[in-house]
Write a protein that holds these residues in place. Sequence first.
Motif, PDB file in Angstrom:
ATOM      1  N   SER A   8      38.422  43.548  53.346  1.00 30.16           N
ATOM      2  CA  SER A   8      37.078  42.954  53.412  1.00 30.16           C
ATOM      3  C   SER A   8      36.051  43.829  52.698  1.00 30.16           C
ATOM      4  O   SER A   8      35.168  43.327  51.998  1.00 30.16           O
ATOM      5  N   LYS A   9      36.185  45.151  52.840  1.00 27.75           N
ATOM      6  CA  LYS A   9      35.229  46.029  52.167  1.00 27.75           C
ATOM      7  C   LYS A   9      35.420  45.977  50.656  1.00 27.75           C
ATOM      8  O   LYS A   9      34.461  46.098  49.894  1.00 27.75           O
ATOM      9  N   PHE A  10      36.665  45.791  50.224  1.00 27.78           N
ATOM     10  CA  PHE A  10      36.959  45.648  48.793  1.00 27.78           C
ATOM     11  C   PHE A  10      36.149  44.482  48.212  1.00 27.78           C
ATOM     12  O   PHE A  10      35.511  44.610  47.157  1.00 27.78           O
ATOM     13  N   LEU A  11      36.156  43.356  48.912  1.00 25.18           N
ATOM     14  CA  LEU A  11      35.395  42.194  48.439  1.00 25.18           C
ATOM     15  C   LEU A  11      33.899  42.475  48.438  1.00 25.18           C
ATOM     16  O   LEU A  11      33.182  42.115  47.496  1.00 25.18           O
ATOM     17  N   ILE A  12      33.427  43.138  49.496  1.00 21.29           N
ATOM     18  CA  ILE A  12      31.983  43.415  49.596  1.00 21.29           C
ATOM     19  C   ILE A  12      31.542  44.374  48.480  1.00 21.29           C
ATOM     20  O   ILE A  12      30.589  44.105  47.746  1.00 21.29           O
ATOM     21  N   TYR A  13      32.272  45.489  48.325  1.00 17.89           N
ATOM     22  CA  TYR A  13      31.862  46.500  47.339  1.00 17.89           C
ATOM     23  C   TYR A  13      31.878  45.935  45.923  1.00 17.89           C
ATOM     24  O   TYR A  13      30.954  46.145  45.144  1.00 17.89           O
ATOM     25  N   GLU A  14      32.989  45.258  45.575  1.00 20.03           N
ATOM     26  CA  GLU A  14      33.102  44.755  44.200  1.00 20.03           C
ATOM     27  C   GLU A  14      32.026  43.720  43.899  1.00 20.03           C
ATOM     28  O   GLU A  14      31.639  43.549  42.749  1.00 20.03           O
ATOM     29  N   SER A  15      31.579  43.020  44.925  1.00 19.23           N
ATOM     30  CA  SER A  15      30.569  41.979  44.708  1.00 19.23           C
ATOM     31  C   SER A  15      29.164  42.558  44.666  1.00 19.23           C
ATOM     32  O   SER A  15      28.391  42.232  43.761  1.00 19.23           O
ATOM     33  N   VAL A  16      28.843  43.419  45.640  1.00 18.13           N
ATOM     34  CA  VAL A  16      27.466  43.936  45.661  1.00 18.13           C
ATOM     35  C   VAL A  16      27.220  44.889  44.484  1.00 18.13           C
ATOM     36  O   VAL A  16      26.077  45.105  44.090  1.00 18.13           O
ATOM     37  N   PHE A  17      28.294  45.414  43.916  1.00 14.54           N
ATOM     38  CA  PHE A  17      28.153  46.274  42.730  1.00 14.54           C
ATOM     39  C   PHE A  17      27.407  45.528  41.625  1.00 14.54           C
ATOM     40  O   PHE A  17      26.610  46.100  40.899  1.00 14.54           O
ATOM     41  N   HIS A  18      27.677  44.229  41.511  1.00 11.29           N
ATOM     42  CA  HIS A  18      27.033  43.438  40.459  1.00 11.29           C
ATOM     43  C   HIS A  18      25.582  43.134  40.781  1.00 11.29           C
ATOM     44  O   HIS A  18      24.806  42.851  39.878  1.00 11.29           O
ATOM     45  N   LEU A  19      25.245  43.193  42.055  1.00 11.75           N
ATOM     46  CA  LEU A  19      23.840  43.016  42.441  1.00 11.75           C
ATOM     47  C   LEU A  19      23.079  44.296  42.104  1.00 11.75           C
ATOM     48  O   LEU A  19      22.006  44.258  41.506  1.00 11.75           O
ATOM     49  N   LEU A  37      21.297  33.416  46.497  1.00 13.04           N
ATOM     50  CA  LEU A  37      21.300  31.979  46.816  1.00 13.04           C
ATOM     51  C   LEU A  37      20.247  31.250  45.981  1.00 13.04           C
ATOM     52  O   LEU A  37      19.115  31.685  45.851  1.00 13.04           O
ATOM     53  N   SER A  38      20.668  30.123  45.446  1.00  7.57           N
ATOM     54  CA  SER A  38      19.726  29.309  44.682  1.00  7.57           C
ATOM     55  C   SER A  38      20.038  27.849  44.972  1.00  7.57           C
ATOM     56  O   SER A  38      21.021  27.307  44.473  1.00  7.57           O
ATOM     57  N   GLY A  39      19.207  27.222  45.811  1.00  6.28           N
ATOM     58  CA  GLY A  39      19.455  25.829  46.199  1.00  6.28           C
ATOM     59  C   GLY A  39      20.749  25.711  46.977  1.00  6.28           C
ATOM     60  O   GLY A  39      20.923  26.374  47.998  1.00  6.28           O
ATOM     61  N   ASN A  40      21.682  24.915  46.449  1.00  9.91           N
ATOM     62  CA  ASN A  40      22.948  24.693  47.138  1.00  9.91           C
ATOM     63  C   ASN A  40      24.071  25.530  46.554  1.00  9.91           C
ATOM     64  O   ASN A  40      25.241  25.224  46.740  1.00  9.91           O
ATOM     65  N   SER A  41      23.718  26.563  45.814  1.00 11.04           N
ATOM     66  CA  SER A  41      24.785  27.348  45.186  1.00 11.04           C
ATOM     67  C   SER A  41      24.456  28.829  45.203  1.00 11.04           C
ATOM     68  O   SER A  41      23.297  29.232  45.301  1.00 11.04           O
ATOM     69  N   VAL A  42      25.528  29.597  45.131  1.00 16.28           N
ATOM     70  CA  VAL A  42      25.416  31.050  45.062  1.00 16.28           C
ATOM     71  C   VAL A  42      26.300  31.459  43.904  1.00 16.28           C
ATOM     72  O   VAL A  42      27.341  30.837  43.672  1.00 16.28           O
ATOM     73  N   ASP A  43      25.904  32.512  43.162  1.00  7.98           N
ATOM     74  CA  ASP A  43      26.780  32.884  42.044  1.00  7.98           C
ATOM     75  C   ASP A  43      28.112  33.419  42.571  1.00  7.98           C
ATOM     76  O   ASP A  43      28.281  33.675  43.774  1.00  7.98           O
ATOM     77  N   ALA A  44      29.065  33.561  41.642  1.00 10.46           N
ATOM     78  CA  ALA A  44      30.441  33.888  42.046  1.00 10.46           C
ATOM     79  C   ALA A  44      30.501  35.187  42.848  1.00 10.46           C
ATOM     80  O   ALA A  44      31.263  35.297  43.820  1.00 10.46           O
ATOM     81  N   LYS A  74      31.725  35.836  46.817  1.00 13.38           N
ATOM     82  CA  LYS A  74      32.747  36.834  47.188  1.00 13.38           C
ATOM     83  C   LYS A  74      32.183  37.814  48.218  1.00 13.38           C
ATOM     84  O   LYS A  74      32.888  38.226  49.149  1.00 13.38           O
ATOM     85  N   ALA A  75      30.914  38.185  48.041  1.00 14.55           N
ATOM     86  CA  ALA A  75      30.290  39.092  49.016  1.00 14.55           C
ATOM     87  C   ALA A  75      30.251  38.436  50.385  1.00 14.55           C
ATOM     88  O   ALA A  75      30.537  39.076  51.412  1.00 14.55           O
ATOM     89  N   LEU A 108      41.995  38.331  45.273  1.00 16.57           N
ATOM     90  CA  LEU A 108      41.234  38.375  44.021  1.00 16.57           C
ATOM     91  C   LEU A 108      39.752  38.515  44.317  1.00 16.57           C
ATOM     92  O   LEU A 108      39.195  37.757  45.099  1.00 16.57           O
ATOM     93  N   SER A 109      39.143  39.517  43.689  1.00 16.99           N
ATOM     94  CA  SER A 109      37.681  39.543  43.667  1.00 16.99           C
ATOM     95  C   SER A 109      37.321  39.078  42.258  1.00 16.99           C
ATOM     96  O   SER A 109      38.195  38.793  41.462  1.00 16.99           O
ATOM     97  N   ASN A 110      36.046  39.018  41.946  1.00 16.53           N
ATOM     98  CA  ASN A 110      35.698  38.585  40.592  1.00 16.53           C
ATOM     99  C   ASN A 110      35.929  39.685  39.567  1.00 16.53           C
ATOM    100  O   ASN A 110      35.886  39.432  38.381  1.00 16.53           O
ATOM    101  N   ALA A 111      36.144  40.887  40.048  1.00 17.02           N
ATOM    102  CA  ALA A 111      36.289  41.995  39.112  1.00 17.02           C
ATOM    103  C   ALA A 111      37.679  42.618  39.131  1.00 17.02           C
ATOM    104  O   ALA A 111      38.001  43.436  38.282  1.00 17.02           O
ATOM    105  N   GLY A 112      38.510  42.265  40.081  1.00 21.23           N
ATOM    106  CA  GLY A 112      39.812  42.908  40.154  1.00 21.23           C
ATOM    107  C   GLY A 112      40.713  42.222  41.156  1.00 21.23           C
ATOM    108  O   GLY A 112      40.414  41.130  41.641  1.00 21.23           O
TER     109      GLY A 112
END
Lengths: 114, 524
Positions: free
Chosen positions: B419-430, B338-345, B349-350, A6-10
């Motif tokens: 692994s690239k699936f997780l990276i791409y889907e996450s950095v897309f939101h950045l 990164l913000s303090g002790n947390s990172v957004d979702a 994932k990234a 699961l990723s956050n989008a799919g």
Amino acid sequence: MIGSLLSNAGVWMPLAWLFVLVVTWAIVYYIRSRGEARYHKDTEQVRPFLAGHPETSKAAMHVRASNEYWGFMEALKGYYHPLIKGHTGNLNDYICWFTCILAIVLVLVISVGV
Amino acid sequence: MSAIESLRLHSPALIIAIPLLTAFIIPLLSKIIGPKARNGFVVAVLTGVLALVLLLAHDVITGGTRTYVLGGSTPLLTLPSGYQVPVRIMFVIDAMGVFMGIMCGVIALVAAIYSCMETYEGLYKFYTLLLLVTTGIFGLVFTGDLFNLFVFFEILSIASCGLVAFKIDSPMSMEGGFKYMVISDIGGLSLLVMIGLLYGQYDALNIGMLANRMDYGMIDIIALGLIVTALLMKSGSVPMHMWTPDAYGETPSSVTIMIVGASLSSLYALFRICFTLYGGFIGINVAGWIIVILALISILVGVTMAIPQTDFKRLIGYAAVAEIGFILLGLGAGLASLSGNSVDAYGIKAMEGSIFHIFNDALDIGLLFFVAAVVSYATGQRNLNNLCGLGRKMKYTTFLFIIGLAAVAGLPPMNGFASKFLIYESVFHLNPILAIIGILGSIMMLAIFVKAFSGAFLGPPVPELETYKKVPRSMLFAMSIVVAIIVFFGLFPDLIVDNLAHPAAQALVNHSEYISHAIRIGGV
């Protein structure tokens, strides 16, 4: 489900993908098996006809690695020329790049952090 | 205390001590028991070490961060009564540490099995260096002390340099070793200067204690800039990447995977310093964006420079630069959010993708180097222009290369895709541009290895390659192990991400937990 990522989008389900791949392969294999029955491997019927010219040896016809993507590199000559020129293999240049990047990183980080 | 409990308790020290001692015993043992038994002994030792790492990993994943102190009355005593600062040698092993430990254990074992066929003169020195590199990586990823980080970094660098320059009759090998030595020394000196700056400020070397005391003044920020740049260079990020094809291309192929592992352990140090030591620094997001930009340049320059290469190993070396870019992309995205002790979702994932890709990179690039070595061993050639039609005779090697090609290009269902699936889907939101450039890099990565595949394995058999040496079984066996792990990681990525990469990402982000374990007042 085991294997689902699961990723956050799919979601990525490699086992489902593998199942689809196997089914697709089975269909392709079935279609192939229904193909031309008069085909005979390694006989006169499979020799290429090159307008009457003799066939060049297969080894001579093989496209060697450095000839592949020739068009790509030719089209991007303006990009490749400085890029390859920059890869001098000279250790002094490697250190020069390190110094430049260090200066940039320090300026950026200090300007934000202080 | 039972033997298993004792092993469990002392596993952090044993994992480092066993390969270190074995490294020095090997030259003597070589003369007594002969080469075959020596090879078997090294493989047995590394198998045992991997078992210990897995035992420790189970402990850390189920029970949380482990500390181990040398020289105290008990190994769990981090801060004896009356002490304000932890002064002893301390290992702090969190989920990120064990993740890297497992990676190191696996690649060291595979490299040792593969090396059984090597015929270099003085092979016992080769094994000594291999075991020292292994010790260096384990020490670097387990230590909780900045000075020990430097010590293990140096052990790793010196031993790696010895391996890169191992073929002393080859001028190219010597040149590669020299370049590696200079680059490693700059990295080591930068780390030492950073340690000096921080020690002068805070009177402490313990990472947890330093993180606890740090107020992110000018000196701290200069130290951050220095070490981030040095570690980026040591990991092979563009534009400081030029040493990688020189070094990877000349290292004996059986241990190139360990040199790749050494670069990846520099990335671990970067993760540790950015998140654990500087996690509270307000400007760390800027460092994240700098890393993202360098990651994108690394991907593009790595793949485009690989295309004109005709030397099989240099081609893979440039592809390894692009792979480092993918890892840095996830790391940078995590730092930027990164913000303090947390990172957004999406940041988490990234980071999970990035951490997972560290292991995948070691396996995929390592496998491709193994295949290049098999081709070179069998034909005596590594110039792709001189190779042709190997797929007709080396069917199993061809199959292994296709797996490696698919994995490194991120084709489903291989591990690289997950692994690239997780990276791409996450950095897309950045920023969507980041994902687009990443995907473009993956496509070009496929193009690179299609070229290598077409050039070396396709085509008709050519007369000059009619005679070739039979590939030893140890080589094929080692490559088969790597392929089995690649396929397993590809088909069951959730097992790795949920049980290893996710806890590792959480451990990095939640740096206060690391600090609390390192400076537990009063002891146990």
